[in-house]
Motif scaffolding. Structure first.
Motif, PDB file in Angstrom:
ATOM      1  N   VAL A 120      33.945  19.625  60.631  1.00 58.16           N
ATOM      2  CA  VAL A 120      33.506  20.934  61.108  1.00 58.16           C
ATOM      3  C   VAL A 120      32.411  21.448  60.182  1.00 58.16           C
ATOM      4  O   VAL A 120      32.221  20.953  59.071  1.00 58.16           O
ATOM      5  N   ASP A 121      31.709  22.465  60.638  1.00 57.07           N
ATOM      6  CA  ASP A 121      30.670  23.108  59.857  1.00 57.07           C
ATOM      7  C   ASP A 121      31.280  23.771  58.615  1.00 57.07           C
ATOM      8  O   ASP A 121      32.410  24.262  58.652  1.00 57.07           O
ATOM      9  N   LYS A 122      30.524  23.797  57.534  1.00 53.70           N
ATOM     10  CA  LYS A 122      30.995  24.395  56.277  1.00 53.70           C
ATOM     11  C   LYS A 122      31.361  25.866  56.456  1.00 53.70           C
ATOM     12  O   LYS A 122      32.275  26.374  55.798  1.00 53.70           O
ATOM     13  N   ASN A 123      30.694  26.569  57.380  1.00 48.64           N
ATOM     14  CA  ASN A 123      31.027  27.978  57.634  1.00 48.64           C
ATOM     15  C   ASN A 123      32.455  28.123  58.163  1.00 48.64           C
ATOM     16  O   ASN A 123      33.124  29.110  57.873  1.00 48.64           O
ATOM     17  N   VAL A 124      32.892  27.169  58.946  1.00 52.42           N
ATOM     18  CA  VAL A 124      34.265  27.188  59.471  1.00 52.42           C
ATOM     19  C   VAL A 124      35.252  27.033  58.316  1.00 52.42           C
ATOM     20  O   VAL A 124      36.241  27.771  58.220  1.00 52.42           O
ATOM     21  N   VAL A 125      34.997  26.099  57.429  1.00 48.90           N
ATOM     22  CA  VAL A 125      35.867  25.882  56.266  1.00 48.90           C
ATOM     23  C   VAL A 125      35.893  27.133  55.394  1.00 48.90           C
ATOM     24  O   VAL A 125      36.964  27.589  54.980  1.00 48.90           O
ATOM     25  N   ASN A 126      34.727  27.693  55.113  1.00 50.38           N
ATOM     26  CA  ASN A 126      34.675  28.902  54.291  1.00 50.38           C
ATOM     27  C   ASN A 126      35.457  30.042  54.933  1.00 50.38           C
ATOM     28  O   ASN A 126      36.187  30.770  54.255  1.00 50.38           O
ATOM     29  N   TYR A 127      35.324  30.190  56.258  1.00 49.44           N
ATOM     30  CA  TYR A 127      36.071  31.228  56.982  1.00 49.44           C
ATOM     31  C   TYR A 127      37.582  31.007  56.835  1.00 49.44           C
ATOM     32  O   TYR A 127      38.330  31.929  56.527  1.00 49.44           O
ATOM     33  N   LEU A 128      38.027  29.774  57.053  1.00 46.05           N
ATOM     34  CA  LEU A 128      39.461  29.482  56.963  1.00 46.05           C
ATOM     35  C   LEU A 128      39.982  29.692  55.547  1.00 46.05           C
ATOM     36  O   LEU A 128      41.076  30.242  55.362  1.00 46.05           O
ATOM     37  N   GLN A 129      39.233  29.303  54.551  1.00 42.01           N
ATOM     38  CA  GLN A 129      39.684  29.522  53.180  1.00 42.01           C
ATOM     39  C   GLN A 129      39.800  31.007  52.866  1.00 42.01           C
ATOM     40  O   GLN A 129      40.716  31.416  52.155  1.00 42.01           O
TER      41      GLN A 129
END
Length: 142
Positions: free
Chosen positions: A125-134
């Motif tokens: 997934v896009d890094k923005n998705v990971v940052n959002y989930l974190q």
């Protein structure tokens, strides 16, 4: 979801009563690294399942009052209330110290956080998705 645990010191078992809110009450994907779990539904209707290992195959069942389901030791599993009323279940575990690892909390809420580059590649997934989930799982976000 409300859970009440009782362990029986030195007897090698644990019991938990789990109360699920109407439609949507969830015991999220998790694992018990040291115990098999048996679930008995007392009230309501639950959608339950676990994922086998190698190959990753989903096994699910709809359970009503009186039904029983077994989650093998160490496998990721969940319970979800699909009924319009509260659901209640009793969970028995084959260890007085079964452990619990909630998957989303462990992956996205670790302290310190897992490097987003690792999760971006792992989940594709896009890094923005990971940052959002974190951000959703930061330590004091209760």
């Amino acid at each position: 979801m409300l859970t009440k645990y009782q362990d029986f010191n030195t007897l090698g078992i644990s019991l938990a009563r789990i109360d699920f809110a109407p439609y949507g009450g969830l015991n999220p994907p998790h694992t018990h690294p040291r115990a098999t779990e048996i679930l008995v539904v007392l009230e309501g209707t639950l959608y339950v399942g676990f994922v086998t290992s190698n190959p990753n195959r989903l096994i699910t069942k709809f359970l009503n009052a009186g039904d029983v389901f077994v989650f093998p030791i160490g496998l990721i599993h969940f319970q979800f209330n699909i009924g319009q009323t509260n659901a209640v279940a009793i969970s028995g575990l084959s260890s007085q110290n079964p452990g619990v690892i909630t998957i989303a909390n462990a992956v996205f809420g670790s302290n310190p956080p897992i490097n987003p580059d690792v999760l971006t590649k792992a989940f594709q997934v896009d890094k923005n998705v990971v940052n959002y989930l974190q951000r959703q799982f930061w330590v004091n976000n209760h």
